[in-house]
Design an enzyme around this catalytic site. Sequence first.
Site, PDB file in Angstrom:
ATOM      1  N   GLY A 182       2.203   2.607  11.059  1.00 49.10           N
ATOM      2  CA  GLY A 182       3.145   3.473  10.773  1.00 49.10           C
ATOM      3  C   GLY A 182       3.722   3.986  11.943  1.00 49.10           C
ATOM      4  N   GLU A 242      -6.946   4.803   7.396  1.00 49.20           N
ATOM      5  CA  GLU A 242      -6.652   6.082   7.070  1.00 49.20           C
ATOM      6  C   GLU A 242      -8.263   6.779   6.168  1.00 49.20           C
ATOM      7  OE1 GLU A 242      -2.976   5.748   5.175  1.00 49.20           O
ATOM      8  OE2 GLU A 242      -2.242   5.100   6.987  1.00 49.20           O
ATOM      9  N   LYS A 260       0.133   4.130  -0.411  1.00 52.56           N
ATOM     10  CA  LYS A 260      -0.558   5.394   0.067  1.00 52.56           C
ATOM     11  C   LYS A 260      -0.222   6.620  -0.657  1.00 52.56           C
ATOM     12  CE  LYS A 260      -0.438   3.136   4.659  1.00 52.56           C
ATOM     13  NZ  LYS A 260      -0.164   3.452   6.215  1.00 52.56           N
ATOM     14  N   GLU A 272      -5.696  -4.581  10.511  1.00 53.84           N
ATOM     15  CA  GLU A 272      -4.652  -3.719  10.638  1.00 53.84           C
ATOM     16  C   GLU A 272      -5.108  -2.853  12.007  1.00 53.84           C
ATOM     17  OE1 GLU A 272      -2.610  -2.627   6.821  1.00 53.84           O
ATOM     18  OE2 GLU A 272      -4.358  -1.527   7.010  1.00 53.84           O
ATOM     19  N   HIS A 322      -9.791   1.244   4.467  1.00 57.31           N
ATOM     20  CA  HIS A 322      -8.360   1.438   5.341  1.00 57.31           C
ATOM     21  C   HIS A 322      -8.619   2.403   6.231  1.00 57.31           C
ATOM     22  CE1 HIS A 322      -4.216   2.592   6.258  1.00 57.31           C
ATOM     23  NE2 HIS A 322      -3.917   1.603   5.685  1.00 57.31           N
ATOM     24  N   ASN A 367       0.870  -1.172   0.075  1.00 56.28           N
ATOM     25  CA  ASN A 367       0.106   0.090   0.040  1.00 56.28           C
ATOM     26  C   ASN A 367       0.948   1.207   0.043  1.00 56.28           C
ATOM     27  OD1 ASN A 367      -1.799   2.266   0.673  1.00 56.28           O
ATOM     28  ND2 ASN A 367      -2.353   1.497   2.590  1.00 56.28           N
ATOM     29  N   SER A 394       3.009  -1.780  10.565  1.00 57.75           N
ATOM     30  CA  SER A 394       4.499  -1.920  10.851  1.00 57.75           C
ATOM     31  C   SER A 394       5.187  -3.152  10.592  1.00 57.75           C
ATOM     32  CB  SER A 394       4.801  -1.330  12.502  1.00 57.75           C
ATOM     33  OG  SER A 394       4.415  -0.130  12.474  1.00 57.75           O
TER      34      SER A 394
HETATM   35  P1  PGA Z   1       2.533   0.456   7.875  1.00 59.94           P
HETATM   36  O1  PGA Z   1       1.208   0.605   7.046  1.00 59.94           O
HETATM   37  O2  PGA Z   1       3.124  -0.966   7.295  1.00 59.94           O
HETATM   38  O3  PGA Z   1       3.390   1.827   7.381  1.00 59.94           O
HETATM   39  O4  PGA Z   1       2.339   0.401   9.139  1.00 59.94           O
HETATM   40  C1  PGA Z   1       0.267  -0.497   6.867  1.00 59.94           C
HETATM   41  C2  PGA Z   1      -1.023  -0.049   6.364  1.00 59.94           C
HETATM   42  O5  PGA Z   1      -1.563   1.018   6.690  1.00 59.94           O
HETATM   43  O6  PGA Z   1      -1.544  -0.621   5.463  1.00 59.94           O
END
Ligand code: PGA
Length: 255
Positions: free
Chosen positions: A175, A99, A11, A169, A97, A9, A215
């Site tokens: 993140g 976000e 983003k 998640e 997601h 992803n 992460s």
């Molecule tokens: P990350 O993001 O691996 O940077 O924690 C995962 C995601 O949001 O899909």
Amino acid sequence: MRKKIVAANWKMHLSLNEGKELVHDILKGLQGLDEHKLTVIATPFVHLNQTAGQLQGHSHIYLGAQNCHTEAMGAYTGEISAPMLKSVGVTYVIVGHSERREYFKEDNTMLAKKTDIALHNGLQVIFCCGEHLEIRDANTQNAFVEKQIVESLFHLNAEQLQNVVIAYEPIWAIGTGRTASSQQAQDMHVHIRNVISSKYGQVAANNMSILYGGSCKPSNAEELFACPDVDGGLIGGAALKADDFLFIIDAMTKA
Ligand code: PGA
């Protein structure tokens, strides 16, 4: 046999040229995939056409998008529809997601609609769920995640569900560098499988690919993917470096 998947992803990262280079480097190092061990690269919309071209002729690596609108077309300035994604060669679309839920106020009802329009247009859905830290601290994460799944997916029939992958998640791990322990991931994945089983039966639950996200990186991918109910990962930050992403794919293919 359920599929194992490592999905990138990106983003809102990378210029068109940076994206091109990253895909080039990933393709150069890619190995070990087969029909049960796949990779998805979910790029920003402006990269899709270019990445589709790069992926042509490569097997078991699929193009993904990070979102789609609830409607197939119309006066929705700035939005992108599921038929448009399909038309540029997208196979998977990420829906829900955290976000999108947080910054764009996408709720379970809206995500049910996005799931519907994506499936209706022949896309596969990577449906994201996961709890905030307060919910984890109150130990109510199981009920919270169950509600997300029930309200956004339980209207689907068994056939439609076959085109859905779930990504768990935990928001507190995205993140942040703080990963869920492999035990926490495994426990939630078993719970999610039980939720699916309660409505669709054990076979459907066993066939459901459930990815972990938050992460996930080279240093913890092997341990996470060794969990029997963790079928791969949705990777943010670590998917922006070819070497790291290839290492994570390797961990999935060897698990
Ligand atoms: P990350 O993001 O691996 O940077 O924690 C995962 C995601 O949001 O899909």
